[in-house]
Design a protein around this motif. Structure first.
Motif, PDB file in Angstrom:
ATOM      1  N   VAL A  16       0.832  -1.196   0.000  1.00 50.05           N
ATOM      2  CA  VAL A  16       0.000   0.000   0.000  1.00 50.05           C
ATOM      3  C   VAL A  16       0.874   1.257   0.000  1.00 50.05           C
ATOM      4  N   TYR A  17       1.954   1.250   0.804  1.00 51.07           N
ATOM      5  CA  TYR A  17       2.875   2.390   0.798  1.00 51.07           C
ATOM      6  C   TYR A  17       3.397   2.651  -0.620  1.00 51.07           C
ATOM      7  N   ALA A  18       3.714   1.583  -1.326  1.00 52.95           N
ATOM      8  CA  ALA A  18       4.253   1.740  -2.681  1.00 52.95           C
ATOM      9  C   ALA A  18       3.234   2.431  -3.585  1.00 52.95           C
ATOM     10  N   ASP A  19       1.961   2.055  -3.463  1.00 48.64           N
ATOM     11  CA  ASP A  19       0.916   2.716  -4.247  1.00 48.64           C
ATOM     12  C   ASP A  19       0.802   4.199  -3.887  1.00 48.64           C
ATOM     13  N   ALA A  20       0.957   4.487  -2.597  1.00 46.25           N
ATOM     14  CA  ALA A  20       0.739   5.849  -2.117  1.00 46.25           C
ATOM     15  C   ALA A  20       1.978   6.729  -2.261  1.00 46.25           C
ATOM     16  N   GLY A  21       3.099   6.150  -2.624  1.00 46.01           N
ATOM     17  CA  GLY A  21       4.327   6.928  -2.731  1.00 46.01           C
ATOM     18  C   GLY A  21       4.884   7.333  -1.391  1.00 46.01           C
ATOM     19  N   ILE A  22       4.689   6.489  -0.406  1.00 50.07           N
ATOM     20  CA  ILE A  22       5.177   6.765   0.950  1.00 50.07           C
ATOM     21  C   ILE A  22       6.377   5.878   1.246  1.00 50.07           C
ATOM     22  N   THR A  23       7.425   6.482   1.756  1.00 47.67           N
ATOM     23  CA  THR A  23       8.612   5.734   2.172  1.00 47.67           C
ATOM     24  C   THR A  23       8.611   5.649   3.689  1.00 47.67           C
ATOM     25  N   PRO A  24       8.369   4.479   4.258  1.00 44.04           N
ATOM     26  CA  PRO A  24       8.385   4.370   5.718  1.00 44.04           C
ATOM     27  C   PRO A  24       9.781   4.650   6.259  1.00 44.04           C
ATOM     28  N   ALA A  25       9.836   5.076   7.507  1.00 48.08           N
ATOM     29  CA  ALA A  25      11.116   5.387   8.143  1.00 48.08           C
ATOM     30  C   ALA A  25      11.225   4.625   9.449  1.00 48.08           C
ATOM     31  N   PRO A  26      11.305   3.284   9.361  1.00 50.48           N
ATOM     32  CA  PRO A  26      11.340   2.499  10.594  1.00 50.48           C
ATOM     33  C   PRO A  26      12.598   2.787  11.402  1.00 50.48           C
ATOM     34  N   THR A  27      12.447   2.776  12.697  1.00 55.48           N
ATOM     35  CA  THR A  27      13.546   2.970  13.632  1.00 55.48           C
ATOM     36  C   THR A  27      13.785   1.653  14.356  1.00 55.48           C
ATOM     37  N   PRO A  28      14.849   1.558  15.134  1.00 57.37           N
ATOM     38  CA  PRO A  28      15.001   0.344  15.940  1.00 57.37           C
ATOM     39  C   PRO A  28      13.748   0.085  16.778  1.00 57.37           C
ATOM     40  N   ALA A  29      13.414  -1.160  16.976  1.00 56.86           N
ATOM     41  CA  ALA A  29      12.206  -1.518  17.715  1.00 56.86           C
ATOM     42  C   ALA A  29      12.164  -0.794  19.060  1.00 56.86           C
ATOM     43  N   GLY A  30      11.016  -0.184  19.341  1.00 58.04           N
ATOM     44  CA  GLY A  30      10.856   0.503  20.616  1.00 58.04           C
ATOM     45  C   GLY A  30      11.402   1.910  20.643  1.00 58.04           C
ATOM     46  N   VAL A  31      11.724   2.464  19.480  1.00 54.53           N
ATOM     47  CA  VAL A  31      12.290   3.818  19.406  1.00 54.53           C
ATOM     48  C   VAL A  31      11.374   4.686  18.552  1.00 54.53           C
ATOM     49  N   GLU A  32      11.101   5.882  19.022  1.00 57.10           N
ATOM     50  CA  GLU A  32      10.311   6.848  18.270  1.00 57.10           C
ATOM     51  C   GLU A  32      11.186   8.031  17.860  1.00 57.10           C
ATOM     52  N   VAL A  33      11.073   8.430  16.605  1.00 58.38           N
ATOM     53  CA  VAL A  33      11.734   9.639  16.124  1.00 58.38           C
ATOM     54  C   VAL A  33      10.640  10.518  15.524  1.00 58.38           C
ATOM     55  N   LEU A  34      10.355  11.608  16.181  1.00 60.16           N
ATOM     56  CA  LEU A  34       9.249  12.488  15.823  1.00 60.16           C
ATOM     57  C   LEU A  34       9.810  13.821  15.372  1.00 60.16           C
ATOM     58  N   VAL A  35       9.076  14.520  14.525  1.00 58.59           N
ATOM     59  CA  VAL A  35       9.536  15.810  14.024  1.00 58.59           C
ATOM     60  C   VAL A  35       8.426  16.835  14.179  1.00 58.59           C
ATOM     61  N   ARG A  36       8.796  17.976  14.781  1.00 58.44           N
ATOM     62  CA  ARG A  36       7.935  19.149  14.790  1.00 58.44           C
ATOM     63  C   ARG A  36       8.575  20.219  13.923  1.00 58.44           C
ATOM     64  N   HIS A  37       7.759  20.889  13.118  1.00 62.22           N
ATOM     65  CA  HIS A  37       8.253  21.832  12.122  1.00 62.22           C
ATOM     66  C   HIS A  37       7.930  23.259  12.555  1.00 62.22           C
ATOM     67  N   GLY A  38       8.980  24.067  12.689  1.00 61.39           N
ATOM     68  CA  GLY A  38       8.802  25.461  13.051  1.00 61.39           C
ATOM     69  C   GLY A  38       9.072  26.374  11.880  1.00 61.39           C
ATOM     70  N   ALA A  39       8.911  27.678  12.114  1.00 57.37           N
ATOM     71  CA  ALA A  39       9.099  28.650  11.046  1.00 57.37           C
ATOM     72  C   ALA A  39      10.564  28.753  10.642  1.00 57.37           C
ATOM     73  N   GLU A  40      11.473  28.578  11.603  1.00 61.91           N
ATOM     74  CA  GLU A  40      12.893  28.769  11.312  1.00 61.91           C
ATOM     75  C   GLU A  40      13.725  27.518  11.551  1.00 61.91           C
ATOM     76  N   ALA A  41      13.161  26.518  12.176  1.00 58.93           N
ATOM     77  CA  ALA A  41      13.900  25.283  12.446  1.00 58.93           C
ATOM     78  C   ALA A  41      12.917  24.147  12.627  1.00 58.93           C
ATOM     79  N   ASP A  42      13.417  22.938  12.452  1.00 54.75           N
ATOM     80  CA  ASP A  42      12.661  21.743  12.799  1.00 54.75           C
ATOM     81  C   ASP A  42      13.246  21.149  14.076  1.00 54.75           C
TER      82      ASP A  42
END
Length: 692
Positions: free
Chosen positions: A600-626
């Motif tokens: 389904v990801y391939a159809d949608a053009g989404i590239t998953p970004a898996p991390t090591p099991a049990g690890v979360e990497v989250l991104v918040r986007h600001g006006a001048e920095a992420d």
């Protein structure tokens, strides 16, 4: 919900519920000194203090609250001032016993617990307007008060009321909804079991019955109850708004309380806030935490929100109240922050010595200021003080997960084909698959504008209106990718099977309908063979599908008794317009979904970004920095990609971030250029229009 000033400008709000009325006056000074030491800048006050504020009907004592607010303000601590209407005083119930709630079994609920009076009681409504009005008149201009907090956790523990007044209110609600008895009888299908109504006053509530009550009636009762709770909320809110300009909130319980439709509630508040508590039996409760945080941000339409309550360690109300491990509180807090929270608050500041919650953890526990918990509270305060620049940055997502409280109310009623297929279980399973793949999601209502999302996932859309189905079909036709799980579009808004059969409203988008549901016996398994040759194990649920343009992507193999025939289509893929619709008829677990969503990801053009099991990497986007928020829930050091400055340590990160066991980091990094990723200004979560 309008744009309003943030209650603690330029900072992450930090603090919790403060209940000084439980303590001698001399303790207040110690509390405030320790709050300053811990970095607290916001506390919620007055939520359970009605009996101390209005000592008798119409007799008020504000001296203690005046002194408290002045003390907090003098020490730089802002106040979220609560209306205490969740717990009316003893004098109220003594004077107005008719205002007590009656449960479905006809038992009158007594005083001495927490919970509200009957939402239909005119005496209760008059009393809440009075106390809200005098509080607003007195404190609207107090410099400590930066926000108003109405009631507490609507629907918990009391939502439904079966009193005669509530039944009368239900009849009036139904008149407004259906207009005529003919309309009501048609919507409820009252020809079944001879339930037809000839007079409005004969319409009853779904209280205790010999067998199950009419499911359409129960669904409308849930809607009515939600509307009634929101109506009493608005009485208080409007009373305060007439006198005060500060933002107004009430604390939700996203994915933990089922009585309130938060798509509707979020439109009524200035700032969305949420309470979240880990469920101890869940060994991966941090996944459910992430789900609730994403859901809260989504009902806030992408705007920053406040984690109004969570716990420093154990709670008091579960069968086994498991204490948090060292560092777990910080991981929980920063996960909420990484998913959009600009406020991190706890229940409560100082642990209670008496009452039902004396074993509930607190920022200042019974062990005192030299305890591990308080050291962690102080450390978290120091960390959040470094993160003020993160405030008002936003989370972006290319994937939307459909979440509809009305569908949950309907799906989880009695006498469904299998009690193994519940709304929350399916929602958690599909969400966890996306979580493990490192795919950030928003939640959305099925009527929302979904055009900004590459992929829309419908894990539990049992109730789907024709309007919603048309919206999803248009989304696919315009080029979107839609993934729909089993038991979808089975019924309409009245819990009646759609004309044409199960799934019929989505036949164009999916190219398939369901001829028969085939739940499996407990313990039975069935194999599903994909066209790539993989074998997936399914349990609990299967379906007989009728293809109308879709191609089988996987088929049932080695069916047990009661399952579909060998070789019958199990998972289908269908081109409609410019997009693709997927249908997954078996109930797959998190591991079983992996090869499906990869396609389904391939159809949608989404590239998953898996991390090591049990690890979360989250991104918040600001006006001048992420800002990359990395959380390691494991007991092993891990390495994740990042480059920039760790705001918690000041260290420079070149290409990789070494995250210690149980560790967290917040890295300021260069902003990601818009392109494949949605811009915060045009984020679907911020621009979608709810159809609730």
């Amino acid at each position: 919900m309008s744009e309003v000033s943030w209650p603690v400008a330029g900072s992450i709000a930090y603090g919790g519920d403060y209940n000084p009325e439980q303590w001698p006056r001399e303790v207040w000074d110690e509390d405030v000194a320790l709050m300053r030491r811990a970095g607290v800048n916001l506390v919620s006050v007055g939520i359970f203090s009605w009996a101390m504020l209005e000592t008798e009907e119409g007799v008020f004592d504000f001296a203690w609250l005046d002194e408290l607010l002045d003390l907090l303000h003098a020490n730089g601590i802002a106040v979220d001032l609560g209306t205490p209407t969740v717990s009316p005083p003893a004098w109220f119930f003594a004077a107005y016993p008719q205002a007590r709630v009656i449960n479905a079994d006809g038992v009158v609920q007594g005083f001495g617990s927490r919970g509200m009076a009957s939402h239909a009681s005119p005496e209760y409504r008059e009393a809440i307007v009075r106390i809200a009005g005098v509080l607003a008149a007195r404190y609207a201009d107090h410099p400590a008060v930066v926000m108003w907090h109405i009631h507490n956790e609507y629907g918990v523990p009391v939502a439904e009321d079966f009193s005669p007044r509530a039944v009368t209110a239900f009849q009036e609600w139904l008149k407004a909804r259906y207009g005529t008895l003919e309309g009501l009888n048609a919507a409820w299908g009252t020809a079944f079991w001879g339930q037809r109504y000839g007079r409005w006053e004969h319409v009853v509530a779904p209280a205790a019955t010999p067998t199950i009550a009419n499911p359409a009636m129960k669904l409308d009762w849930a809607r009515f109850t939600d509307d009634a709770l929101r109506e009493v909320f608005r009485l208080e809110r409007d009373t305060i708004r007439a006198r005060a300009s500060q933002p107004i909130t009430t604390n939700f319980m996203a994915h933990q309380s089922w009585n309130t439709d938060l798509w509707k509630w979020a439109q009524e508040v200035d700032i969305v806030s949420d309470d979240h508590y880990l469920w101890s039996p869940d060994p991966e409760a941090h996944v459910a935490l992430a789900l609730s945080a994403d859901l809260t941000r989504s009902v806030a339409r992408g705007r920053p929100w406040i984690l109004m309550e969570h716990s420093t360690s154990a709670v008091n109300w579960q069968g086994r109240n498991i204490a948090k491990m060292p560092g777990e509180m910080r991981r929980n807090a920063l996960t909420h922050l990484g998913r959009g929270a600009d406020g991190i608050l706890f229940f409560q500041w100082r642990a209670s010595r008496s009452g039902a919650e004396k074993f509930h953890s607190a920022m200042l526990p019974h062990a005192g200021a030299e305890s591990r918990i308080f050291r962690e509270v102080t450390e978290l305060g120091e960390h959040l003080a470094c993160l003020g620049e993160v405030a008002d940055s936003r989370v972006r997502a290319d994937v939307a997960v459909l979440y509809d409280w009305e569908s949950m109310w309907a799906q989880d009623l009695e006498w469904r084909p299998s009690d193994a297929l519940t709304f929350r279980e399916r929602m958690r399973t599909y969400y966890e698959r996306l979580w493990r793949d490192g795919v950030q999601v928003d939640f959305a209502h099925p009527d929302d504008d979904l055009s900004g999302y590459r992929l829309v996932v419908a894990p539990a859309s049992y109730l789907l209106t024709q309007r919603s189905a048309d919206n999803l079909t248009s989304y696919v036709a315009a080029g979107g990718t839609l993934l729909v799980a089993s038991f979808a579009a089975a019924v309409d808004e009245s819990d009646a099977v759609h004309t044409g059969g199960f799934g019929y409203p989505l036949r164009d988008a999916l190219g398939v309908t369901v001829e028969e549901h085939r739940p499996l016996r407990e313990g039975d398994e069935i194999q599903v063979a994909t066209r790539e040759g993989a074998s997936i194990t399914a349990r609990d649920w299967t379906e007989d599908l009728v293809l109308s343009g879709a191609a089988p992507w996987a088929v049932y193999d080695a069916s047990p008794a009661g399952g579909p025939a060998d070789g019958a289509p199990a998972i289908t893929r269908h081109h409609h317009g410019e997009g693709t619709g997927w249908y997954v008829s078996p109930a797959l677990d998190v591991e079983g979904l992996a090869p499906v969503v990869a396609a389904v990801y391939a159809d949608a053009g989404i590239t998953p970004a898996p991390t090591p099991a049990g690890v979360e990497v989250l991104v918040r986007h600001g006006a001048e920095a992420d800002y990359v928020v990395a959380v390691n829930h494991t007991d092993q050091e891990v390495t994740v990609p990042a480059a920039g400055t760790d705001l918690l340590t000041g260290a420079e990160v070149e290409r990789e971030l070494a995250l210690p066991a149980g560790g967290v980091a917040v890295v300021r990094t260069a902003p990601v250029a818009d392109g494949a990723t949605l811009s915060s200004a045009g984020s679907p979560a911020e621009t979608a229009l709810t159809g609730s």
